[in-house]
Design a protein around this motif. Sequence first.
Motif, PDB file in Angstrom:
ATOM      1  N   UNK A 151     -15.667 -18.078 -16.531  1.00 33.04           N
ATOM      2  CA  UNK A 151     -16.400 -18.774 -15.474  1.00 33.04           C
ATOM      3  C   UNK A 151     -17.486 -19.703 -16.021  1.00 33.04           C
ATOM      4  N   UNK A 152     -18.126 -19.311 -17.095  1.00 30.64           N
ATOM      5  CA  UNK A 152     -19.263 -20.070 -17.605  1.00 30.64           C
ATOM      6  C   UNK A 152     -18.883 -21.090 -18.672  1.00 30.64           C
ATOM      7  N   UNK A 156     -13.379 -26.335 -15.582  1.00 24.52           N
ATOM      8  CA  UNK A 156     -12.809 -26.369 -14.232  1.00 24.52           C
ATOM      9  C   UNK A 156     -13.610 -25.519 -13.244  1.00 24.52           C
ATOM     10  N   UNK A 157     -14.356 -24.558 -13.757  1.00 28.10           N
ATOM     11  CA  UNK A 157     -15.117 -23.673 -12.874  1.00 28.10           C
ATOM     12  C   UNK A 157     -16.520 -24.196 -12.582  1.00 28.10           C
ATOM     13  N   UNK A 158     -16.992 -25.181 -13.339  1.00 28.40           N
ATOM     14  CA  UNK A 158     -18.390 -25.584 -13.204  1.00 28.40           C
ATOM     15  C   UNK A 158     -18.726 -26.054 -11.791  1.00 28.40           C
ATOM     16  N   UNK A 159     -17.940 -26.983 -11.255  1.00 34.15           N
ATOM     17  CA  UNK A 159     -18.265 -27.538  -9.932  1.00 34.15           C
ATOM     18  C   UNK A 159     -18.170 -26.492  -8.823  1.00 34.15           C
ATOM     19  N   UNK A 160     -17.100 -25.665  -8.762  1.00 36.52           N
ATOM     20  CA  UNK A 160     -17.080 -24.619  -7.724  1.00 36.52           C
ATOM     21  C   UNK A 160     -18.247 -23.642  -7.835  1.00 36.52           C
ATOM     22  N   UNK A 238     -26.634 -24.077 -15.949  1.00 34.99           N
ATOM     23  CA  UNK A 238     -25.194 -23.857 -15.974  1.00 34.99           C
ATOM     24  C   UNK A 238     -24.506 -24.624 -17.102  1.00 34.99           C
ATOM     25  N   UNK A 239     -25.203 -25.585 -17.672  1.00 31.94           N
ATOM     26  CA  UNK A 239     -24.583 -26.472 -18.665  1.00 31.94           C
ATOM     27  C   UNK A 239     -24.506 -25.805 -20.031  1.00 31.94           C
ATOM     28  N   UNK A 240     -23.414 -26.068 -20.735  1.00 31.97           N
ATOM     29  CA  UNK A 240     -23.243 -25.634 -22.118  1.00 31.97           C
ATOM     30  C   UNK A 240     -22.288 -26.617 -22.796  1.00 31.97           C
ATOM     31  N   UNK A 241     -22.168 -26.547 -24.117  1.00 30.46           N
ATOM     32  CA  UNK A 241     -21.295 -27.522 -24.807  1.00 30.46           C
ATOM     33  C   UNK A 241     -19.845 -27.517 -24.335  1.00 30.46           C
ATOM     34  N   UNK A 242     -19.385 -26.408 -23.755  1.00 25.10           N
ATOM     35  CA  UNK A 242     -17.995 -26.309 -23.330  1.00 25.10           C
ATOM     36  C   UNK A 242     -17.724 -27.076 -22.032  1.00 25.10           C
ATOM     37  N   UNK A 247     -20.584 -31.578 -16.513  1.00 22.01           N
ATOM     38  CA  UNK A 247     -21.911 -31.146 -16.063  1.00 22.01           C
ATOM     39  C   UNK A 247     -23.038 -32.093 -16.454  1.00 22.01           C
ATOM     40  N   UNK A 248     -22.757 -33.052 -17.324  1.00 22.88           N
ATOM     41  CA  UNK A 248     -23.818 -33.987 -17.727  1.00 22.88           C
ATOM     42  C   UNK A 248     -24.086 -34.972 -16.601  1.00 22.88           C
ATOM     43  N   UNK A 249     -25.304 -34.940 -16.059  1.00 22.60           N
ATOM     44  CA  UNK A 249     -25.701 -35.826 -14.964  1.00 22.60           C
ATOM     45  C   UNK A 249     -26.977 -36.550 -15.370  1.00 22.60           C
ATOM     46  N   UNK A 250     -27.455 -37.435 -14.502  1.00 17.69           N
ATOM     47  CA  UNK A 250     -28.608 -38.261 -14.860  1.00 17.69           C
ATOM     48  C   UNK A 250     -29.834 -37.414 -15.189  1.00 17.69           C
ATOM     49  N   UNK A 251     -30.058 -36.333 -14.438  1.00 20.89           N
ATOM     50  CA  UNK A 251     -31.261 -35.531 -14.675  1.00 20.89           C
ATOM     51  C   UNK A 251     -31.258 -34.866 -16.049  1.00 20.89           C
ATOM     52  N   UNK A 252     -30.118 -34.281 -16.426  1.00 22.23           N
ATOM     53  CA  UNK A 252     -30.050 -33.652 -17.745  1.00 22.23           C
ATOM     54  C   UNK A 252     -30.116 -34.702 -18.852  1.00 22.23           C
ATOM     55  N   UNK A 253     -29.533 -35.866 -18.586  1.00 24.27           N
ATOM     56  CA  UNK A 253     -29.580 -36.960 -19.567  1.00 24.27           C
ATOM     57  C   UNK A 253     -31.019 -37.427 -19.771  1.00 24.27           C
ATOM     58  N   UNK A 254     -31.779 -37.564 -18.680  1.00 19.68           N
ATOM     59  CA  UNK A 254     -33.181 -37.982 -18.778  1.00 19.68           C
ATOM     60  C   UNK A 254     -33.985 -36.960 -19.567  1.00 19.68           C
TER      61      UNK A 254
END
Length: 298
Positions: A151-152, A156-160, A238-242, A247-254
């Motif tokens: 799950x983590x 494919x599980x990240x968005x749900x 929830x984000x990890x290298x896998x 999961x990379x979005x503007x907020x995490x990028x900033x």
Amino acid sequence: MNGYVRRALPIYAMILPGLLYFVVFKYIPMLGVSIAFMNYSPFKGFFGSDWAGWSHFRRLFAEGEFWLLLKNTLLLNLLDALFFFPAPILVALLLNEARVKWFKGAVQTILYAPNFVSWVVIVGMTLQLFATGSGAINNLLASWGFARIELMTDPHYFRPVWLLQNIWQGAGWGAIIFLAALSAIDPTQYEAAEMDGASRSRRLWHITLPALRGAIVILFILRMGHIMDLGFEHVFLLQNPMNREVSEVFETFIYKVGLNQGDYSYSTAVGLFKSAIGLVLVLTVNKLAKRMGQEGVF
């Protein structure tokens, strides 16, 4: 000082703390937006840093990750609009139909409680249950001969998972506004409709939902202003290298560019781009709502 001003002084005194809050914490910090147009250095400060014009914005649009960030941000916001936004409305409608007071109160308490649980705790609980090697549920599945649920780590599980956690935490709390709108409905409307032979679904369609229309439109307009925002803490936890590709979005990028790498000007430019998109969408959707006969936000 005329009589009107003298009578209004207590009201002005009540407004003052809120006004000061917005001035000090909202408007004055907007001066920091100028960093987006500089090659800002903390050692040189605002007045000593060199101006860079639009170079940081050109860099953003030329960045190889820009389209990935935009796609992930918009996809998550689309899921949020399709599933999370209607969830509080559905909860409010169901609670409004409950007739047993103690049951209604108990359900409301249970649904409101997750709002007071931080994302750190929620994601931590999920990790403890579904961790690949030590998660309680995964260990139980393995003992029964079933495959473990990644799950983590499975992208494919990240968005749900992100969406379901959002709904679990916020649906009950978000229903408060709609319950307040429903409490303003005159009960005689339901009585008159019932005497005319209207079924429960008809009463819902012709009385209940029209009473919620104004609140739904206003909240939807405000939601459009945050279409580029997802909440940094939840996504980051929830984000990890896998699962980074989804999961990379503007907020995490900033966060990574601004705080980890110290590129303050570029990260400010990315944040300003997000805010500009939100402002344009709020103005557009508000205008469309007014054309459709709704009040809008302003």
